[in-house]
Design a protein around this motif. Structure first.
Motif, mmCIF file in Angstrom:
data_model
loop_
_atom_site.group_PDB
_atom_site.id
_atom_site.type_symbol
_atom_site.label_atom_id
_atom_site.label_comp_id
_atom_site.label_asym_id
_atom_site.label_seq_id
_atom_site.Cartn_x
_atom_site.Cartn_y
_atom_site.Cartn_z
ATOM 1 N N HIS A 116 21.242 69.964 8.111
ATOM 2 C CA HIS A 116 21.099 68.703 8.843
ATOM 3 C C HIS A 116 19.798 68.704 9.661
ATOM 4 O O HIS A 116 19.120 67.674 9.760
ATOM 5 C CB HIS A 116 22.296 68.490 9.764
ATOM 6 C CG HIS A 116 23.589 68.269 9.025
ATOM 7 N ND1 HIS A 116 23.715 67.338 8.016
ATOM 8 C CD2 HIS A 116 24.804 68.858 9.144
ATOM 9 C CE1 HIS A 116 24.962 67.359 7.548
ATOM 10 N NE2 HIS A 116 25.631 68.275 8.204
ATOM 11 N N ALA A 117 19.452 69.847 10.238
ATOM 12 C CA ALA A 117 18.203 69.927 10.998
ATOM 13 C C ALA A 117 17.002 69.726 10.086
ATOM 14 O O ALA A 117 16.028 69.053 10.464
ATOM 15 C CB ALA A 117 18.119 71.283 11.708
ATOM 16 N N ALA A 174 22.591 64.685 10.274
ATOM 17 C CA ALA A 174 21.276 64.044 10.252
ATOM 18 C C ALA A 174 21.384 62.529 10.330
ATOM 19 O O ALA A 174 20.523 61.874 10.930
ATOM 20 C CB ALA A 174 20.512 64.460 8.995
ATOM 21 N N ALA A 175 22.394 61.938 9.707
ATOM 22 C CA ALA A 175 22.555 60.485 9.779
ATOM 23 C C ALA A 175 22.807 60.036 11.212
ATOM 24 O O ALA A 175 22.256 59.027 11.673
ATOM 25 C CB ALA A 175 23.693 60.033 8.868
ATOM 26 N N SER A 176 23.603 60.795 11.941
ATOM 27 C CA SER A 176 23.839 60.468 13.356
ATOM 28 C C SER A 176 22.582 60.668 14.180
ATOM 29 O O SER A 176 22.342 59.936 15.150
ATOM 30 C CB SER A 176 24.977 61.338 13.895
ATOM 31 O OG SER A 176 26.162 61.146 13.162
ATOM 32 N N PHE A 177 21.767 61.653 13.807
ATOM 33 C CA PHE A 177 20.498 61.852 14.509
ATOM 34 C C PHE A 177 19.600 60.633 14.343
ATOM 35 O O PHE A 177 18.955 60.189 15.309
ATOM 36 C CB PHE A 177 19.801 63.103 13.980
ATOM 37 C CG PHE A 177 18.410 63.292 14.487
ATOM 38 C CD1 PHE A 177 18.176 63.880 15.718
ATOM 39 C CD2 PHE A 177 17.306 62.872 13.741
ATOM 40 C CE1 PHE A 177 16.881 64.055 16.202
ATOM 41 C CE2 PHE A 177 16.020 63.039 14.216
ATOM 42 C CZ PHE A 177 15.809 63.635 15.445
ATOM 43 N N ALA A 178 19.524 60.085 13.122
ATOM 44 C CA ALA A 178 18.690 58.906 12.895
ATOM 45 C C ALA A 178 19.170 57.730 13.738
ATOM 46 O O ALA A 178 18.359 56.993 14.322
ATOM 47 C CB ALA A 178 18.697 58.537 11.411
ATOM 48 N N ALA A 179 20.491 57.542 13.846
ATOM 49 C CA ALA A 179 21.026 56.449 14.667
ATOM 50 C C ALA A 179 20.729 56.680 16.136
ATOM 51 O O ALA A 179 20.350 55.744 16.860
ATOM 52 C CB ALA A 179 22.522 56.306 14.419
ATOM 53 N N ALA A 180 20.887 57.917 16.609
ATOM 54 C CA ALA A 180 20.605 58.210 18.017
ATOM 55 C C ALA A 180 19.121 58.099 18.317
ATOM 56 O O ALA A 180 18.723 57.654 19.401
ATOM 57 C CB ALA A 180 21.120 59.609 18.370
ATOM 58 N N TRP A 181 18.284 58.488 17.371
ATOM 59 C CA TRP A 181 16.828 58.381 17.539
ATOM 60 C C TRP A 181 16.423 56.927 17.735
ATOM 61 O O TRP A 181 15.663 56.596 18.640
ATOM 62 C CB TRP A 181 16.154 58.991 16.324
ATOM 63 C CG TRP A 181 14.658 58.869 16.253
ATOM 64 C CD1 TRP A 181 13.950 57.753 15.914
ATOM 65 C CD2 TRP A 181 13.691 59.874 16.542
ATOM 66 N NE1 TRP A 181 12.603 58.010 15.939
ATOM 67 C CE2 TRP A 181 12.415 59.307 16.311
ATOM 68 C CE3 TRP A 181 13.781 61.207 16.923
ATOM 69 C CZ2 TRP A 181 11.237 60.043 16.494
ATOM 70 C CZ3 TRP A 181 12.603 61.935 17.100
ATOM 71 C CH2 TRP A 181 11.356 61.347 16.881
#
Length: 391
Positions: A245-246, A378-385
């Motif tokens: 994911h990273a 990673a999908a949640s990272f894109a949303a949080a970003w």
């Protein structure tokens, strides 16, 4: 060249029959033993013949995102004009083998075989060489040889679309805050003269006013503005999938930076070399610099978890080289002992974002100098970003 179990039995039995025939006076047994040894000798001569094969290997494409199709095509040509090749061939593809049918490959003919390359996981897949085994008709002996070269397929991590990308705060020559073209040398500040400074950089008006030699200090605005630091320590990821994911998050940030025509740098915590090589930057039309993301994604495909802890050394390199003004730190460790040293790089890096993958409950909500995004994937990272209010 390796004998089969049948070949060992025939050779050993032939020797025993010859010995028994001469010892006990049975010529028939000696004849049978001689026939067995003759068959073994013929098998040796048959397997020793080296087929004249030429192998052409094509991989299309050789760089794919995880899950995308990739096809390997082999063209095997029999260079002999008289003898047909009856062979057993296998091609190596990563950790697996693929059967290649070469039964009765006629003289001066070729055969074409295509098969998909597995791209389900990120990494570098090596295909080849072609392993060809030639056995005699009786199956007594086999000779294995390799033909053709190898090829590599870079399976890049999947990237997720990011809407927001920090543009940086590089100063232009007239003092405004904007995105200046790469390659400019920009005035940064005045400082006291030290031995070794060039006299042409002395600012005489300020020197006359304060009575000390003051020199101009410049910064190179061609330095990358966005730096991605990927934590590749094995101890930082309780679950190995968190490292994947990273890697996907790093690919997402780099692809978004290229889309916005921003220079970017990828650093790995375990990398021994100093950053700033910038081999991923090329010259575009009219001499303008453009960013090529392919070498960065290749490094992500090659990234692996390493033992040891070199986070401190990586932070020291970032502090020494100052590659940009936006730092994105991606890790699986949300401990304050790891995040606090990264936050200490502020204000040298005015914007620092840390993406922590794993259990969000174990990540501190606030770390001085760092915007922490505790996400499971990673999908949640894109949303949080994209949910960050401002950069």
């Amino acid at each position: 060249m390796k004998p089969t179990g049948r070949g060992l039995a025939v050779t050993g039995g032939g020797a025993v029959l010859i010995g028994a025939g001469f010892t006990f006076g049975y010529p028939e047994l000696a004849v049978l033993g001689a026939v067995a040894l003759l068959a073994a000798a013929c098998a040796l001569a048959y397997a020793a013949w080296r087929p004249r094969l030429s192998v052409t290997r094509t991989v299309e494409p050789d760089r794919v995102a995880r899950g995308q199709p990739c096809t390997q095509t082999l063209v095997v040509h029999n260079g002999s004009r008289l003898v047909a090749a009856t062979l057993i061939a296998q091609d190596r593809c990563g950790g697996a083998t693929v059967a290649v049918p070469l039964i009765r490959l006629r003289p001066a003919r070729d055969t074409t075989v295509s098969y998909p390359v597995p791209t389900a996981r990120r990494g570098v897949v090596q295909v080849g060489p072609l392993s060809v085994t030639r056995r005699d008709p009786l199956g007594l002996l086999g000779a294995r040889r390799t033909h053709g070269g190898t090829a590599r397929v870079w399976v890049h991590p999947r990237s997720h679309p990011l809407a927001a990308v920090p543009a940086g705060i590089a100063r232009s020559l007239d003092g405004r805050i904007d995105r200046v073209p790469h390659g400019n040398i920009t005035f940064d500040a005045l400082r006291q003269y030290v031995i070794g400074d060039e006299l042409r950089r002395v600012h005489w008006r300020t020197t006359a006013r304060i009575g000390e030699l003051m020199v101009r200090e410049y910064v190179d605005t061609s330095l990358p503005r966005l730096v991605v630091l990927l934590d590749d320590r094995a101890g930082a990821y309780p679950q190995p999938d968190d490292f994947e994911h990273a890697c996907e998050a790093a690919a997402s940030v780099l692809v978004a930076a290229v889309r916005e025509d921003l220079a970017a740098e990828l650093l790995l915590v375990g990398a021994a070399s100093a950053p700033g090589t910038r081999e991923h930057q090329a010259m575009g039309p009219a001499g303008a610099r453009r960013v090529d993301v392919a070498p960065l994604l290749d490094r992500l495909a090659e990234a692996q978890l390493h033992p040891g802890d070199r986070l401190g050394a990586a932070i020291d390199r970032l502090r020494q080289y100052r590659l940009g003004d936006t730092l994105v730190y991606l890790t699986g460790s949300g401990s304050a002992e790891d995040l606090a040293p990264v936050g200490a790089l502020h204000p040298r890096y005015p914007t620092i974002v840390a993406g922590v993958f794993g259990d969000p409950a174990a990540v501190p909500s606030t770390v001085e100098g760092v915007r922490v995004l505790a996400v499971p994937d990673a999908a949640s990272f894109a949303a949080a970003w994209d949910g960050l209010e401002r950069w």
